[in-house]
Design an enzyme around this catalytic site. Structure first.
Site, PDB file in Angstrom:
ATOM      1  N   CYS A 261       0.809  -1.227   0.000  1.00  0.00           N
ATOM      2  CA  CYS A 261       0.000   0.000   0.000  1.00  0.00           C
ATOM      3  C   CYS A 261       0.838   1.271   0.000  1.00  0.00           C
ATOM      4  O   CYS A 261       1.776   1.396   0.798  1.00  0.00           O
ATOM      5  CB  CYS A 261      -0.914  -0.024   1.222  1.00  0.00           C
ATOM      6  SG  CYS A 261      -1.873   1.489   1.416  1.00  0.00           S
TER       7      CYS A 261
ATOM      8  N   SER B 296     -13.920   0.764   6.064  1.00  0.00           N
ATOM      9  CA  SER B 296     -13.032  -0.349   5.736  1.00  0.00           C
ATOM     10  C   SER B 296     -11.910  -0.436   6.765  1.00  0.00           C
ATOM     11  O   SER B 296     -11.342   0.586   7.154  1.00  0.00           O
ATOM     12  CB  SER B 296     -12.438  -0.099   4.344  1.00  0.00           C
ATOM     13  OG  SER B 296     -11.478  -1.071   4.028  1.00  0.00           O
TER      14      SER B 296
ATOM     15  N   GLU C 214      -6.122   4.291   8.443  1.00  0.00           N
ATOM     16  CA  GLU C 214      -6.896   3.184   9.001  1.00  0.00           C
ATOM     17  C   GLU C 214      -8.026   3.801   9.854  1.00  0.00           C
ATOM     18  O   GLU C 214      -7.775   4.292  10.955  1.00  0.00           O
ATOM     19  CB  GLU C 214      -5.962   2.295   9.842  1.00  0.00           C
ATOM     20  CG  GLU C 214      -6.636   1.255  10.703  1.00  0.00           C
ATOM     21  CD  GLU C 214      -7.700   0.418   9.993  1.00  0.00           C
ATOM     22  OE1 GLU C 214      -7.385  -0.224   8.992  1.00  0.00           O
ATOM     23  OE2 GLU C 214      -8.861   0.419  10.462  1.00  0.00           O
TER      24      GLU C 214
ATOM     25  N   CYS D 206      -5.421   3.924  -2.816  1.00  0.00           N
ATOM     26  CA  CYS D 206      -5.253   4.922  -1.764  1.00  0.00           C
ATOM     27  C   CYS D 206      -3.798   5.330  -1.580  1.00  0.00           C
ATOM     28  O   CYS D 206      -2.902   4.519  -1.629  1.00  0.00           O
ATOM     29  CB  CYS D 206      -5.849   4.415  -0.461  1.00  0.00           C
ATOM     30  SG  CYS D 206      -4.997   3.014   0.265  1.00  0.00           S
TER      31      CYS D 206
ATOM     32  N   ASN E  85      -3.427  -2.718  -7.824  1.00  0.00           N
ATOM     33  CA  ASN E  85      -2.943  -1.549  -8.569  1.00  0.00           C
ATOM     34  C   ASN E  85      -1.466  -1.394  -8.267  1.00  0.00           C
ATOM     35  O   ASN E  85      -1.108  -1.184  -7.105  1.00  0.00           O
ATOM     36  CB  ASN E  85      -3.624  -0.274  -8.048  1.00  0.00           C
ATOM     37  CG  ASN E  85      -4.877   0.055  -8.812  1.00  0.00           C
ATOM     38  OD1 ASN E  85      -4.903   0.064 -10.031  1.00  0.00           O
ATOM     39  ND2 ASN E  85      -5.931   0.333  -8.069  1.00  0.00           N
TER      40      ASN E  85
ATOM     41  N   SER F 123     -10.557  -5.736   5.120  1.00  0.00           N
ATOM     42  CA  SER F 123      -9.518  -6.002   4.119  1.00  0.00           C
ATOM     43  C   SER F 123      -8.802  -7.274   4.520  1.00  0.00           C
ATOM     44  O   SER F 123      -7.914  -7.249   5.362  1.00  0.00           O
ATOM     45  CB  SER F 123      -8.522  -4.841   4.079  1.00  0.00           C
ATOM     46  OG  SER F 123      -9.165  -3.676   3.647  1.00  0.00           O
ATOM     47  N   LEU F 124      -9.188  -8.366   3.916  1.00  0.00           N
ATOM     48  CA  LEU F 124      -8.613  -9.653   4.336  1.00  0.00           C
ATOM     49  C   LEU F 124      -7.298  -9.931   3.586  1.00  0.00           C
ATOM     50  O   LEU F 124      -6.267 -10.113   4.185  1.00  0.00           O
ATOM     51  CB  LEU F 124      -9.641 -10.769   4.132  1.00  0.00           C
ATOM     52  CG  LEU F 124      -9.480 -11.968   5.049  1.00  0.00           C
ATOM     53  CD1 LEU F 124      -9.525 -11.582   6.516  1.00  0.00           C
ATOM     54  CD2 LEU F 124     -10.563 -13.010   4.760  1.00  0.00           C
ATOM     55  N   HIS F 125      -7.368  -9.953   2.267  1.00  0.00           N
ATOM     56  CA  HIS F 125      -6.176 -10.070   1.408  1.00  0.00           C
ATOM     57  C   HIS F 125      -5.341 -11.325   1.598  1.00  0.00           C
ATOM     58  O   HIS F 125      -4.241 -11.432   1.037  1.00  0.00           O
ATOM     59  CB  HIS F 125      -5.253  -8.850   1.535  1.00  0.00           C
ATOM     60  CG  HIS F 125      -5.932  -7.527   1.386  1.00  0.00           C
ATOM     61  ND1 HIS F 125      -7.085  -7.330   0.657  1.00  0.00           N
ATOM     62  CD2 HIS F 125      -5.617  -6.301   1.897  1.00  0.00           C
ATOM     63  CE1 HIS F 125      -7.429  -6.059   0.721  1.00  0.00           C
ATOM     64  NE2 HIS F 125      -6.576  -5.421   1.466  1.00  0.00           N
TER      65      HIS F 125
HETATM   66  N1  SAH Z   1      -6.918   1.129   6.094  1.00  0.00           N
HETATM   67  C1  SAH Z   1      -8.148   0.631   5.633  1.00  0.00           C
HETATM   68  C2  SAH Z   1      -8.848   1.539   4.654  1.00  0.00           C
HETATM   69  C3  SAH Z   1      -8.004   2.210   3.632  1.00  0.00           C
HETATM   70  S1  SAH Z   1      -7.269   1.156   2.425  1.00  0.00           S
HETATM   71  C4  SAH Z   1      -7.985  -0.759   5.057  1.00  0.00           C
HETATM   72  O1  SAH Z   1      -6.851  -1.192   4.896  1.00  0.00           O
HETATM   73  O2  SAH Z   1      -9.004  -1.409   4.829  1.00  0.00           O
HETATM   74  C5  SAH Z   1      -8.681   0.762   1.404  1.00  0.00           C
HETATM   75  C6  SAH Z   1      -8.487  -0.477   0.572  1.00  0.00           C
HETATM   76  O3  SAH Z   1      -7.548  -0.230  -0.490  1.00  0.00           O
HETATM   77  C7  SAH Z   1      -7.952  -1.654   1.377  1.00  0.00           C
HETATM   78  O4  SAH Z   1      -8.670  -2.824   1.094  1.00  0.00           O
HETATM   79  C8  SAH Z   1      -6.546  -1.713   0.879  1.00  0.00           C
HETATM   80  O5  SAH Z   1      -5.986  -2.951   1.105  1.00  0.00           O
HETATM   81  C9  SAH Z   1      -6.715  -1.352  -0.575  1.00  0.00           C
HETATM   82  N2  SAH Z   1      -5.460  -1.037  -1.253  1.00  0.00           N
HETATM   83  C10 SAH Z   1      -4.349  -0.475  -0.744  1.00  0.00           C
HETATM   84  N3  SAH Z   1      -3.387  -0.379  -1.682  1.00  0.00           N
HETATM   85  C11 SAH Z   1      -3.895  -0.914  -2.808  1.00  0.00           C
HETATM   86  C12 SAH Z   1      -3.381  -1.125  -4.117  1.00  0.00           C
HETATM   87  N4  SAH Z   1      -2.159  -0.746  -4.439  1.00  0.00           N
HETATM   88  N5  SAH Z   1      -4.194  -1.718  -5.027  1.00  0.00           N
HETATM   89  C13 SAH Z   1      -5.450  -2.098  -4.717  1.00  0.00           C
HETATM   90  N6  SAH Z   1      -5.984  -1.901  -3.495  1.00  0.00           N
HETATM   91  C14 SAH Z   1      -5.216  -1.336  -2.550  1.00  0.00           C
HETATM   92 FE1  SF4 Z   2      -3.006   1.431   6.069  1.00  0.00          FE
HETATM   93 FE2  SF4 Z   2      -5.124   0.316   4.848  1.00  0.00          FE
HETATM   94 FE3  SF4 Z   2      -2.876   0.958   3.466  1.00  0.00          FE
HETATM   95 FE4  SF4 Z   2      -2.825  -1.071   5.204  1.00  0.00          FE
HETATM   96  S1  SF4 Z   2      -4.060  -0.927   3.325  1.00  0.00           S
HETATM   97  S2  SF4 Z   2      -1.242   0.549   5.016  1.00  0.00           S
HETATM   98  S3  SF4 Z   2      -4.170  -0.303   6.816  1.00  0.00           S
HETATM   99  S4  SF4 Z   2      -4.269   2.394   4.479  1.00  0.00           S
END
Ligand code: SAH
Ligand code: SF4
Length: 360
Positions: free
Chosen positions: A130, A202, A171, A344, A301, A225-227
């Site tokens: 991220c 989220s 977050e 994001c 992404n 956000s499980l992933h």
């Molecule tokens: N912190 C919270 C909310 C913000 S992130 C969370 O993690 O849920 C919102 C979503 O965007 C999350 O599911 C995150 O995993 C996803 N996300 C972050 N980076 C991404 C990327 N490069 N490509 C696709 N989704 C991404």
């Molecule tokens: Fe923070 Fe959500 Fe990005 Fe994880 S995915 S670093 S919790 S904004």
């Protein structure tokens, strides 16, 4: 928001505003007049609230600030995903994304506009994929900085926002108090009037806060956000899993489910050779079944400087097919906005890099 010691008037909920006015010896109907100016007419200065007596405007200006976030950059065009970069009063940068058609999976109509808002400057959770986590955490956003993202985007575009997702930078559950306050303002009739079912929060998996949220009467939606469907996969890409492992997270989700009518959503980014195997899909089905959750698959992404890539289209469809064969309501986001860095934290990062190289 506190600025030079003052509370921002837009961070107060109705009852608090009434209480402040009572202390000033004012009748309680003034609260309605003020929220009307703030959220319906959307003035920039307390002095513009011209149906308030001048001495009251004076007192309010002495007691409260009325902040505003500055829009410094817009990317994208009408009918596509647009990104908005804001500078806060302390110089920090945050971003919001406006998505023209909403994500049908969250149960919303598809002809509506969804805004994705930030809740923090940076993020402390450091997920390996991220952009928001890349430069660490600076601070929480105040509730008015969250609400102001909606107001500024509506003002800039002249379009009404129907849905709000807390999926921008940060977050949300690590800034729960301000986020809940912002949600109350966004949801209230006296505020922005967006229904709770049109608001989705989220989280990367803050189990104790999920339990707190479960006890809130608001009928907002929760996306987790499980992933990764095993601790092994999650530990590799999400440090938060070392604090709250999958079982701790899922049992908090059980608790949430027991308290709410709304279905949970699992978000699952598909990253090639990390979490995209059939085995992960089967285990994910199992977790989704346990919680009667929907699954939203998001092809990764790419982020400049990070090694991860999205799987092939075939692999994405195959992963989806495993979930569907297991009877799980699942969608694959054949998403918009890839071309303008919609994930994001990406626009902010890019802008900061350009600043540093003198391109802006
Ligand atoms: N912190 C919270 C909310 C913000 S992130 C969370 O993690 O849920 C919102 C979503 O965007 C999350 O599911 C995150 O995993 C996803 N996300 C972050 N980076 C991404 C990327 N490069 N490509 C696709 N989704 C991404
Ligand atoms: Fe923070 Fe959500 Fe990005 Fe994880 S995915 S670093 S919790 S904004």
């Amino acid at each position: 928001m506190k600025s030079v010691g003052k509370t921002d008037i837009k961070s107060l909920v109705f009852g608090e505003l009434q209480e402040q006015l009572r202390k000033l010896g004012e009748p309680s109907y003034r609260a309605g007049q003020i929220t009307d100016w703030l959220y319906k007419k959307r003035v920039d200065a307390i002095d513009e609230m011209i149906n308030l007596p001048r001495p009251l405007r004076q007192r309010l200006s002495e007691t409260f600030s009325l902040g505003k976030i500055d829009l410094i950059r817009v990317l994208g065009a009408r009918d596509t995903t647009r990104k908005f970069l804001f500078r806060l009063t302390d110089g920090n940068l945050i971003e919001s994304v406006l998505i023209p058609a909403s994500l049908a999976l969250y149960g919303m109509r598809s002809d509506r506009r969804t805004i994705c808002v930030s809740t923090q400057v940076g993020c402390a959770y450091g997920c390996k994929f991220c952009a928001s986590g890349l430069e660490g955490f600076s601070r929480n956003l105040t509730s008015n900085e969250i609400v102001d993202q909606l107001i500024a985007v509506e003002r800039e575009t002249g379009e009404k926002i129907d849905n709000v997702v807390f999926m921008g930078m940060g977050e949300p559950l690590a800034n729960l108090e301000n986020v809940l306050r912002a949600i109350r303002i966004i949801n209230a009739e006296w505020g922005l009037g967006i229904g709770a079912r049109h608001i989705t929060v989220s989280t990367s998996g803050l189990a104790p806060q999920i339990r707190i949220l479960a006890e809130e009467p608001l009928q907002i939606r929760l996306a987790v956000s499980l992933h990764g469907a095993t601790d092994e996969v999650r530990n590799r890409i999400m440090p938060v899993n070392r604090r709250y492992n999958i079982e701790t997270l899922l049992s908090a989700c059980d608790y949430y489910k027991a308290h709410k009518k709304q279905r949970l959503t699992f978000e699952y980014i598909l990253i090639a050779d990390v979490n995209d195997s059939d085995e992960q899909a089967r285990l994910l089905s199992h977790h989704a079944h346990r919680l009667s959750a929907k699954v939203n698959l998001i092809p990764y992404n790419s982020v400049a400087g990070l090694p991860w890539v999205r799987p092939s289209k075939d692999r994405q469809e195959k992963f989806l097919a495993v979930l569907q064969a297991g009877g799980i309501p699942a969608t694959l986001r054949r998403e918009k906005g890839h071309d303008i860095d919609a994930a994001c934290g990406q626009l902010r990062l890019q802008t900061k890099r350009e600043f540093c190289s003198g391109a802006l």
